[in-house]
Scaffold this motif. Sequence first.
Motif, mmCIF file in Angstrom:
data_model
loop_
_atom_site.group_PDB
_atom_site.id
_atom_site.type_symbol
_atom_site.label_atom_id
_atom_site.label_comp_id
_atom_site.label_asym_id
_atom_site.label_seq_id
_atom_site.Cartn_x
_atom_site.Cartn_y
_atom_site.Cartn_z
ATOM 1 N N ALA A 44 0.831 -1.214 0.000
ATOM 2 C CA ALA A 44 0.000 0.000 0.000
ATOM 3 C C ALA A 44 0.865 1.263 0.000
ATOM 4 O O ALA A 44 0.533 2.256 -0.650
ATOM 5 C CB ALA A 44 -0.926 -0.004 1.206
ATOM 6 N N THR A 45 2.001 1.223 0.709
ATOM 7 C CA THR A 45 2.881 2.387 0.764
ATOM 8 C C THR A 45 3.524 2.638 -0.597
ATOM 9 O O THR A 45 3.591 3.786 -1.072
ATOM 10 C CB THR A 45 3.964 2.187 1.850
ATOM 11 N N ALA A 46 3.989 1.573 -1.247
ATOM 12 C CA ALA A 46 4.573 1.714 -2.594
ATOM 13 C C ALA A 46 3.525 2.270 -3.569
ATOM 14 O O ALA A 46 3.816 3.185 -4.356
ATOM 15 C CB ALA A 46 5.091 0.364 -3.080
ATOM 16 N N GLU A 47 2.310 1.737 -3.520
ATOM 17 C CA GLU A 47 1.242 2.190 -4.424
ATOM 18 C C GLU A 47 0.861 3.643 -4.147
ATOM 19 O O GLU A 47 0.579 4.409 -5.074
ATOM 20 C CB GLU A 47 0.016 1.274 -4.275
ATOM 21 N N HIS A 48 0.873 4.027 -2.879
ATOM 22 C CA HIS A 48 0.532 5.394 -2.480
ATOM 23 C C HIS A 48 1.509 6.398 -3.095
ATOM 24 O O HIS A 48 1.102 7.397 -3.713
ATOM 25 C CB HIS A 48 0.551 5.487 -0.949
ATOM 26 N N PHE A 49 2.815 6.123 -2.966
ATOM 27 C CA PHE A 49 3.811 7.055 -3.513
ATOM 28 C C PHE A 49 3.807 7.040 -5.037
ATOM 29 O O PHE A 49 4.010 8.081 -5.673
ATOM 30 C CB PHE A 49 5.199 6.734 -2.954
#
Length: 300
Positions: A256-261
Motif C-alpha cells: 500500500a505504501t509503494a502504491e501510495h507514492f
Amino acid sequence: MPRLFSAYVIVDWSAAAKPTTGADSIWIGVLKRDVRFRLAFESYNPATRAEAETRLTAILDDLRKRGERALLGFDFPLGFPRGFASALSLPGEEPWRATWDQLNKMVKDKADNTNNRFGVGSEINRRITGGPFPFWGCPPKDALTTLQPKRTRAHGPDDLPEFRHADLAAKGAASIWKLYYNGSVGGQAILGIPFVRRLKLARGEGFKAWPFETGFKPLTEAELDGVEVVAAEVYPSLLKVQPAAGEVKDLAQVRATAEHFARLDEQNKLGGLFGPPKDTAADVVLDAEREEGWILGAGA
C-alpha cells in the motif's frame, strides 16, 4: 511532467535476534515496470537481515542496469533527536553522518540475526547519562545497570528530546529510545542505519539520503539528475491499510505504501512531499536536515 521515480521499493525492517519469516519479520515490496511498462508489484520475505541486504542489493543493481530511479523507503528513523551527536561528542560538521559512522563502529549483526542492539543502547546510555537513560526496553535477561526493561524516568528540559519533530508531526510514531516491545523502532534504527550506510557507500553519489543530502525541500527532476536512489524514512501507519484475507499485515503495508507514492508521483504531487509541511519553523527544517531526518508525508 514525467514521474520522478520509475520504481518504489519499501522495506519493513526487523530487529529479530533469530531467522524469522511471516508476521513481524522483514518484508521488501517492489513496485516497478513490467515488460509492458505497467507497474507491477512483487514482494520478498527474507529470514535474516543479511539475506535482506543481498536481496535489496540485487534489486537496486537491476534497477540501475535498467536506468530506473528508485524511491527506497525504510520504516525506521534514519536520524536521532537533535543534540544526539553532540551529547556523544561525535566529530564532524554533519551530525547525521557522524551518528551513522558511530553506529557502524558499534553494531555487531551476524548472519543468523544475533545482534548486540541492547549492548549498543546500554553503551550509549553510559556515555550520555551514566545510567539507564535515554534508551530503555529489553528482555529482563538482557537488563544491565545502564539499560532497563522499563522506562526509568521521563524526559526533562535538560535531556535529549523524547521525540523528533517528525515523530510529533506523524502523530503516534514511537520514540527511538524505546528498544523493545510492540511498536518499538529503536532496535530497528540501531541495526538498520549501518545497513543503509553500506548501501550508500556501495553506490556513492548515485544514492542520496533524504533530507540530509537533498535538503528538506521539494524535489524536481532537475535536482535528481544523476541520482539512482533516494532513500527516505516512511511510516506505513500513516495510511489506512486493509490486508486481504490471509495476507500478512506487513506485506499489505509495504504494498500500500509503494502504491501510495506511485500514485502521488503519477499526479506530480510526490516531489512536494520532500519539502516541509506548510508553516514549518526554520529551526525545525534545519534540525531535520542536519540530524533528525523526517518521515515522508508526515504533517502534509
